[in-house]
Design an enzyme around this catalytic site. Structure first.
Site, PDB file in Angstrom:
ATOM      1  N   LYS A 181      31.323 -35.550 -34.183  1.00 30.04           N
ATOM      2  CA  LYS A 181      32.306 -36.457 -33.369  1.00 30.04           C
ATOM      3  C   LYS A 181      31.658 -36.760 -32.080  1.00 30.04           C
ATOM      4  O   LYS A 181      30.530 -36.289 -31.889  1.00 30.04           O
ATOM      5  CB  LYS A 181      33.472 -35.534 -33.134  1.00 30.04           C
ATOM      6  CG  LYS A 181      33.188 -34.246 -32.283  1.00 30.04           C
ATOM      7  CD  LYS A 181      33.477 -34.312 -31.057  1.00 30.04           C
ATOM      8  CE  LYS A 181      32.510 -34.336 -29.896  1.00 30.04           C
ATOM      9  NZ  LYS A 181      31.997 -33.407 -29.175  1.00 30.04           N
ATOM     10  N   ASP A 184      35.145 -36.521 -25.719  1.00 33.67           N
ATOM     11  CA  ASP A 184      34.373 -35.484 -26.047  1.00 33.67           C
ATOM     12  C   ASP A 184      35.032 -34.227 -26.676  1.00 33.67           C
ATOM     13  O   ASP A 184      34.570 -33.712 -27.535  1.00 33.67           O
ATOM     14  CB  ASP A 184      33.510 -35.154 -24.965  1.00 33.67           C
ATOM     15  CG  ASP A 184      32.339 -34.107 -25.374  1.00 33.67           C
ATOM     16  OD1 ASP A 184      31.766 -34.308 -26.280  1.00 33.67           O
ATOM     17  OD2 ASP A 184      32.178 -32.990 -24.394  1.00 33.67           O
ATOM     18  N   GLU A 219      34.862 -25.013 -19.310  1.00 32.97           N
ATOM     19  CA  GLU A 219      33.451 -24.474 -19.432  1.00 32.97           C
ATOM     20  C   GLU A 219      32.817 -24.560 -18.066  1.00 32.97           C
ATOM     21  O   GLU A 219      33.222 -25.165 -17.145  1.00 32.97           O
ATOM     22  CB  GLU A 219      32.595 -25.229 -20.232  1.00 32.97           C
ATOM     23  CG  GLU A 219      32.705 -26.463 -20.604  1.00 32.97           C
ATOM     24  CD  GLU A 219      32.047 -27.506 -21.637  1.00 32.97           C
ATOM     25  OE1 GLU A 219      31.528 -26.471 -22.452  1.00 32.97           O
ATOM     26  OE2 GLU A 219      32.269 -28.362 -21.857  1.00 32.97           O
ATOM     27  N   LYS A 223      34.587 -29.724 -17.529  1.00 36.63           N
ATOM     28  CA  LYS A 223      33.459 -29.046 -17.132  1.00 36.63           C
ATOM     29  C   LYS A 223      33.056 -28.603 -15.702  1.00 36.63           C
ATOM     30  O   LYS A 223      33.935 -29.078 -14.926  1.00 36.63           O
ATOM     31  CB  LYS A 223      32.286 -30.066 -17.490  1.00 36.63           C
ATOM     32  CG  LYS A 223      32.132 -30.537 -18.929  1.00 36.63           C
ATOM     33  CD  LYS A 223      30.770 -31.097 -19.588  1.00 36.63           C
ATOM     34  CE  LYS A 223      30.702 -31.500 -20.749  1.00 36.63           C
ATOM     35  NZ  LYS A 223      30.715 -30.180 -21.758  1.00 36.63           N
ATOM     36  N   HIS A 247      38.260 -31.839 -30.789  1.00 36.63           N
ATOM     37  CA  HIS A 247      38.614 -30.293 -30.704  1.00 36.63           C
ATOM     38  C   HIS A 247      40.215 -30.046 -30.400  1.00 36.63           C
ATOM     39  O   HIS A 247      40.675 -29.106 -30.939  1.00 36.63           O
ATOM     40  CB  HIS A 247      37.784 -29.519 -29.935  1.00 36.63           C
ATOM     41  CG  HIS A 247      36.336 -29.787 -30.228  1.00 36.63           C
ATOM     42  ND1 HIS A 247      35.911 -30.150 -31.305  1.00 36.63           N
ATOM     43  CD2 HIS A 247      35.229 -30.052 -29.415  1.00 36.63           C
ATOM     44  CE1 HIS A 247      34.508 -30.312 -31.191  1.00 36.63           C
ATOM     45  NE2 HIS A 247      33.907 -30.262 -29.864  1.00 36.63           N
TER      46      HIS A 247
HETATM   47  C1  BG6 Z   1      30.951 -30.145 -27.921  1.00 34.90           C
HETATM   48  C2  BG6 Z   1      31.035 -30.954 -26.854  1.00 34.90           C
HETATM   49  O1  BG6 Z   1      31.713 -30.877 -29.134  1.00 34.90           O
HETATM   50  O2  BG6 Z   1      31.806 -29.072 -27.739  1.00 34.90           O
HETATM   51  C3  BG6 Z   1      30.499 -30.517 -25.547  1.00 34.90           C
HETATM   52  O3  BG6 Z   1      30.484 -32.438 -27.036  1.00 34.90           O
HETATM   53  C4  BG6 Z   1      31.200 -29.080 -25.240  1.00 34.90           C
HETATM   54  O4  BG6 Z   1      30.570 -31.093 -24.584  1.00 34.90           O
HETATM   55  C5  BG6 Z   1      31.287 -28.251 -26.724  1.00 34.90           C
HETATM   56  O5  BG6 Z   1      30.549 -28.315 -24.536  1.00 34.90           O
HETATM   57  C6  BG6 Z   1      32.166 -26.988 -26.363  1.00 34.90           C
HETATM   58  O6  BG6 Z   1      31.960 -26.402 -27.404  1.00 34.90           O
HETATM   59  P1  BG6 Z   1      32.245 -24.609 -27.216  1.00 34.90           P
HETATM   60  O7  BG6 Z   1      31.991 -24.120 -28.781  1.00 34.90           O
HETATM   61  O8  BG6 Z   1      31.076 -24.294 -26.312  1.00 34.90           O
HETATM   62  O9  BG6 Z   1      33.331 -24.457 -26.830  1.00 34.90           O
END
Ligand code: BG6
Length: 492
Positions: A150, A237, A218, A342, A242
């Site tokens: 994605k 993103d 995060e 973030k 997600h």
């Molecule tokens: C990715 C995004 O799809 O998912 C990132 O592009 C993000 O920006 C990441 O940090 C988060 O994934 P996870 O598994 O660490 O929560």
């Protein structure tokens, strides 16, 4: 028992990029360690910056030393390297693709080939065209599959264009639109939890649920990903993919079966039931912000604008929050709040379901506080857990209460990454955990009004200090006074 996998060739286009190094290669290594890959698999890494095989493997070893579960096992790594090949190529010209096709032919690789496009989405269309021109997408001697990350497109229109472009060269059954959240253990558990337990179903609706929060925070910033991130932003993103996937799993109706098409039909139906955000209502439904400088225990953290290669006037959001309503019988009137950021205070992702207050507060006179509503918390990471908060009496002569949490935590001791299972699914040809074209389109329809409104406001973006929980102003999305973002699995 699953059938043993057919032999295949797994081609990673963009093998030295962040995704390949941090996710794909570690996932393939772990699958190799667990003896889950086809015995004669060839993994072919392609990148412009590969100097030679020796150097590529040395870099891979350094990466895996940092990431391999339980540490890197030298002898297993040697065996893994025998399955690896690399090709230095920018894959720009027709000649580059002809050489790739010849290379695959000469090496006597398996004719079942998966191509993983581990490159910026803007390149997907031209790669598909070029692979097709050298007949690498034709399935006359084995299967050919394409895996794309994605975002698929950058809004509804570009996603439709990309889809039309893909349709010229690929059948839908050849396309794997990956969302690694669907590979996460707890995310899959949402389906089991909902559809293998009768207990919750009577409560799972507007009569008992006050609101739902889906939150992803995060601590990392954008690191070396400025070229990808600036201009994409948190809404595309994380939320378009997600978090909307999580929402559809929480809210969809039980599917006819757990087969790929039945499951995806239900998710699409749910996404299509989400009320469109009217142009004039964007500010009461969506909020964006960008991280400013901050510090953690005396260590200074850069602002987004201080990250490498970020234009000084960028209004790209690193924090986004959205309020959505699902216009169907089960959910009408229940707000779903989605948030991602973030450089937040802690790394945590969870689904928090807040139940309504009891109709009558019986014990109000005998205690100071009003009862807290029940919460059901599904921790996705770092704690994989399932907790239900209940109010009980505190032991003692007084009628005092406290909130306790029934904890059914199920941490995966192995600490598997979502990519492992999904890469195996590609090799197996199982689409259940991949997005269908209409699903992607339905997700873009939901966020398109917000994207368009934000793109017309290029002169200002709210900021929040790095290592904080984001701006307080985001609370304005909540419908009721006193509501707040749940950021912890512990009773509050
Ligand atoms: C990715 C995004 O799809 O998912 C990132 O592009 C993000 O920006 C990441 O940090 C988060 O994934 P996870 O598994 O660490 O929560």
């Amino acid at each position: 028992m699953k059938k043993p996998l057919e032999n295949c060739t797994f081609v990673i286009i963009g093998a030295t990029g962040n995704l390949a190094r941090t996710k794909l290669m570690p996932a393939l290594y772990h699958l190799y360690v667990d003896d889950l890959l086809p015995k004669d698999i060839h993994i072919l890494g392609i990148a412009r910056s590969i100097a030679d095989r020796k150097e590529w493997l040395a870099e891979l070893k350094t990466d895996l030393k940092e990431r391999a579960r339980g540490g890197l096992d030298e002898s297993i790594f040697e065996g893994f390297c025998r399955r690896l090949d690399c090709l230095r190529s920018g894959l720009k010209t027709k000649e580059d693709y002809r050489l790739l096709s010849d290379y695959i032919g000469q090496q006597k690789f398996s004719n079942n080939i998966a191509f993983y496009f581990s490159l910026p989405p803007s390149m997907y269309a031209s790669i598909a065209t070029s692979l097709s021109e050298v007949n690498l997408l034709t399935e006359d001697q084995g299967w050919r599959r394409v895996v794309v990350e994605k975002p698929f497109g950058s809004d509804l229109e570009t996603a439709r264009n990309l889809q039309r472009h893909f349709e010229r060269y690929l059948k839908e059954s050849q396309i794997y639109r990956i969302d690694h959240y669907l590979g996460k253990e707890t995310v899959q558990n949402v389906q089991v939890f909902r559809f293998a337990n009768l207990l919750l179903e009577p409560l799972w609706n507007r009569n008992y649920i006050d609101h739902v929060q889906i939150s992803h925070a995060e601590t990392i910033g954008i690191g070396s990903r400025s070229a990808y991130y600036d201009g994409i932003g948190a809404l595309r993103d994380m939320i378009q993919s997600h978090l909307l996937q999580l929402l559809s799993l929480v809210a969809m109706e039980p599917p006819v079966s757990m087969q790929a098409e039945d499951l995806r039909d239900e998710k699409v139906k749910l996404l299509r039931s989400i009320s469109p955000i009217a142009k004039g209502a964007v500010s009461s439904h969506a909020f964006r912000a960008q991280y400013a400088a901050g510090d953690v225990k005396g260590n200074a953290i850069k602002s987004y604008l201080q990250e490498d290669n970020i234009p000084q006037d960028s209004v790209c959001e690193t924090y986004a929050a959205l309020k959505l309503y699902i216009n169907n019988w089960r959910w009408r009137g229940v707000p779903f709040y989605l948030r991602t950021g973030k450089r937040m205070k802690e790394k945590h992702s969870m689904i928090a379901i807040c139940f309504r207050q009891t109709p009558k507060q019986f014990f109000r006179t005998s205690q100071v506080e009003q009862f807290k509503p029940n919460w059901l918390l599904i921790g996705i990471q770092p704690d994989e857990s399932l907790r239900i908060e209940l109010t009980v009496k505190k032991p003692g002569l007084d009628m005092k209460t406290k909130v306790i949490s029934l904890d059914a935590s199920f941490n995966d001791e192995e600490g598997r990454d979502g990519y492992e299972g999904l890469l195996l699914d590609v090799m197996e040809g199982d689409h259940s955990l991949f997005l269908r074209a209409d699903e992607v389109e339905a997700s873009w329809k939901i966020i398109d009004p917000v994207l368009h409104s934000w793109s017309s406001q290029q002169d200002y973006i709210q900021t929040y200090p790095a290592a904080s929980w984001g701006p307080d102003e985001a609370l304005r999305l909540f419908e009721k006074e006193g509501q707040y973002w749940r950021s912890s699995l512990e009773p509050e």
